[in-house]
Design a protein around this motif. Structure first.
Motif, mmCIF file in Angstrom:
data_model
loop_
_atom_site.group_PDB
_atom_site.id
_atom_site.type_symbol
_atom_site.label_atom_id
_atom_site.label_comp_id
_atom_site.label_asym_id
_atom_site.label_seq_id
_atom_site.Cartn_x
_atom_site.Cartn_y
_atom_site.Cartn_z
ATOM 1 N N GLU A 83 -10.046 -2.163 -4.417
ATOM 2 C CA GLU A 83 -9.837 -0.714 -4.254
ATOM 3 C C GLU A 83 -8.671 -0.385 -3.330
ATOM 4 N N GLU A 84 -8.584 -1.075 -2.218
ATOM 5 C CA GLU A 84 -7.561 -0.704 -1.229
ATOM 6 C C GLU A 84 -6.234 -1.413 -1.450
ATOM 7 N N ASN A 85 -6.275 -2.612 -2.021
ATOM 8 C CA ASN A 85 -5.053 -3.410 -2.125
ATOM 9 C C ASN A 85 -4.662 -3.771 -3.556
ATOM 10 N N ARG A 86 -5.447 -3.350 -4.521
ATOM 11 C CA ARG A 86 -5.210 -3.664 -5.935
ATOM 12 C C ARG A 86 -5.107 -5.180 -6.157
ATOM 13 N N LEU A 87 -5.946 -5.940 -5.459
ATOM 14 C CA LEU A 87 -5.929 -7.401 -5.590
ATOM 15 C C LEU A 87 -7.209 -7.849 -6.280
#
Ligand code: PMP
Ligand code: GLU
Length: 397
Positions: A83-87
Motif C-alpha cells: 500500500e505505501e511503497n507499491r512493493l
C-alpha cells in the motif's frame, strides 16, 4: 592466549551508542548535558500501541513466536509495503528481526562472503562497515560531497564496481546527512546495478516517514533490480518504539530463507510482546508519525538557523531523518586557550566539556571533518544546546 576471537579484533564499538552512554553517565553524575548524540525520537510510543503490548502480556503472548515472526505481523508488513511503497513481497519473504540493525546484520551475514566487496557511500551509518568487516567482506567506501548533497552519482557507482562487488548499501533518507534520493536518482542508480547481475542492493529505509518534502521512494520499485533488492525497515523511528526492538527485512526468497536460518540459530524470533505492539502500530493509523515529522521539521529549521550563525561551519540542508552533519574543519588547529581541537573527535569532546552538549564525531560515519547533531529532542533543549555551542565555537581562535 588471546581471550577474544580474531573476528572481533578489528571491530569498532558503535560510536553513536558510545557517545550516548558517555552523555548518560555524565547526566547520572549530575552534569546537565543536552544529549544530541543518539538518534531516537524523544516522543513516547502512542497509547494504542502501548495498550497492545499490555494486552499481549495479559493474553499470555509469553511463548516463543515463530522464528521469522508472527504470520499476522508478516502479513501486515507485506500489506504496508504494497500500500505505501507499491512493493510486491509475500509474507514468506519477510523476516521480523530484533530491530533494523539486526535485520541488516542478518542480510550482510547471509550474502557477503570472505573477500566480497560491498559498496558503501560515505558518509554512512556507523554500523554498515562494521557488519561488512564481521562478515569478512571488504568495504569499498564511496565518498560523496557536500556540493553534491552527499549523494552518489551513477557514474561514481559504476566506476567502483568490480567482479568482486557483492552488495551496494543505500540509505535514504540518510543517517547521518539527512539526504534523500529522488525517484529519478534512484532509477539511475538501479540502471547501473541492473547491468551487474551479481550485486544485491541493501536499501535501508528506516527513516522513510521522516521526509520533509514529497513522499518516500524505494529503489526496490524498479523491475530491473527488484529481484535483487532487500528492503530494511522497522518501527523504531516512525512509531517511536526504539526500545521495543522490532525491525524487518523484505528480501528475495533465497535471501529471506538464509536470514531465517541464521536467525533461528542466533536469536529465534524477536520479543512476542513487542511484535504484538508492532502489529498494532502498523495496522491502526493515527497520524502520529505525521505530527512527529512536522515537529522534526520545525526543529531542523531551528537548528539550521543557529548553525548558520556560527562562522566557518558548512552543511547541507537535511531533507529527511533527524540529523544535521556540519563540517567543522574550519576550527581544526584552533584553541580556546586551554584546549586545541585537531579533529572532529576533539570538537565533539570540546563541545561536551565546554557546552555540555553531546554530539557524535564524524569519523565513525566515514567523514572525519564533520560532527553529527541529532535534533530529536525538545525545542527548549535544542535552543539551549545551540546557544552554548555557538558560545563555545566563538572561543576557538
Ligand atoms: N539504520 C539506520 C540508518 C539507523 O539510523 C538505525 C538507528 N539505530 C537503524 C538502522 C537501526 O534501527 P533499529 O535497530 O532501532 O530498528
Ligand atoms: N540509529 C541511531 C543513531 O544513529 C541509534 C544508535 C545505534 O543504533 O547505533 O544514533
Amino acid at each position: 592466549m588471546e581471550l577474544i576471537s580474531k573476528r572481533l579484533s578489528g571491530l569498532s564499538e558503535s560510536q553513536t551508542m558510545a557517545m550516548n552512554q558517555k552523555s548518560q553517565d555524565l547526566q547520572a553524575q549530575g552534569v546537565d548535558v543536552v544529549n544530541l548524540s543518539v538518534g531516537e525520537p524523544d516522543f513516547f510510543t502512542p497509547d494504542h500501541v502501548k495498550e497492545a503490548a499490555k494486552e499481549a502480556v495479559d493474553k499470555n503472548f509469553s511463548f516463543y513466536s515463530p522464528g521469522d515472526g508472527y504470520m499476522d505481523l508478516r502479513k501486515a508488513i507485506a500489506a504496508k509495503l504494497q500500500e505505501e511503497n507499491r512493493l510486491d513481497f509475500s509474507p514468506r519473504q519477510i523476516i521480523v528481526c530484533n530491530g533494523a540493525k539486526h535485520a541488516l546484520a542478518n542480510v550482510v551475514m547471509s550474502v557477503v562472503d570472505e573477500g566480497d566487496e560491498v559498496i558503501v557511500p560515505a558518509p554512512y551509518w556507523v554500523t554498515y562497515v562494521e557488519l561488512v568487516k564481521l562478515a569478512g567482506g571488504v568495504n569499498v567506501v564511496l565518498p560523496t560531497t557536500l556540493a553534491g548533497n552527499y549523494k552518489v552519482t551513477p557514474a561514481q557507482l559504476e566506476a567502483v564496481i568490480t567482479p568482486k562487488t557483492k552488495a551496494f548499501m543505500l540509505c535514504s533518507p540518510s543517517n547521518p546527512t539527512g539526504s534523500v534520493y529522488s525517484g529519478d536518482e534512484l532509477k539511475a542508480l538501479a540502471d547501473v546495478i541492473a547491468r551487474h547481475p551479481r550485486i544485491v542492493i541493501i536499501a535501508d529505509e528506516i527513516y522513510e516517514h521522516i521526509r520533509f518534502e514529497g513522499s518516500h521512494e524505494s529503489i526496490a520499485q524498479f523491475e530491473t533490480v527488484k529481484d535483487r533488492t532487500v528492503v530494511i525497515n522497522g518501527v523504531s523511528k516512525c512509531f517511536a518504539m526504539t526500545g521495543y526492538r522490532i525491525g524487518y527485512l523484505a528480501a528475495p526468497l533465497p535471501i529471506a530463507k538464509a536470514c531465517s536460518k541464521l536467525q533461528s540459530q542466533f536469536t529465534s524470533g524477536p520479543s512476542s510482546i513487542a511484535q504484538r505492539a508492532a502489529l498494532k502500530a502498523l495496522t491502526v493509523k493515527t497520524g502520529f508519525t505525521e505530527e512527529m515529522k512536522k515537529t522534526f521539521k520545525r526543529r531542523r529549521d531551528l537548528v539550521l538557523k543557529h548553525l548558520a550563525e556560527i562562522p566557518g561551519l558548512k552543511f547541507s540542508i537535511p531533507q529527511g531523518a533527524f540529523y544535521v552533519f556540519p563540517d567543522v574543519s574550519y576550527y581544526f588547529g584552533k584553541s580556546d586557550g586551554e584546549t586545541t581541537v585537531k579533529s572532529s573527535a576533539d570538537v565533539s569532546l570540546y563541545l561536551l566539556g565546554k557546552a555540555f552538549t553531546a554530539t557524535v564525531p564524524g569519523d565513525g560515519f566515514g567523514e572525519p571533518d564533520c560532527i553529527r547533531i541529532s535534533y530529536a529532542t525538545s525545542d527548549e533543549k535544542l535552543s539551549k544546546a545551540m546557544a552554548a555551542m555557538k558560545a563555545a565555537f566563538a572561543k576557538l581562535k
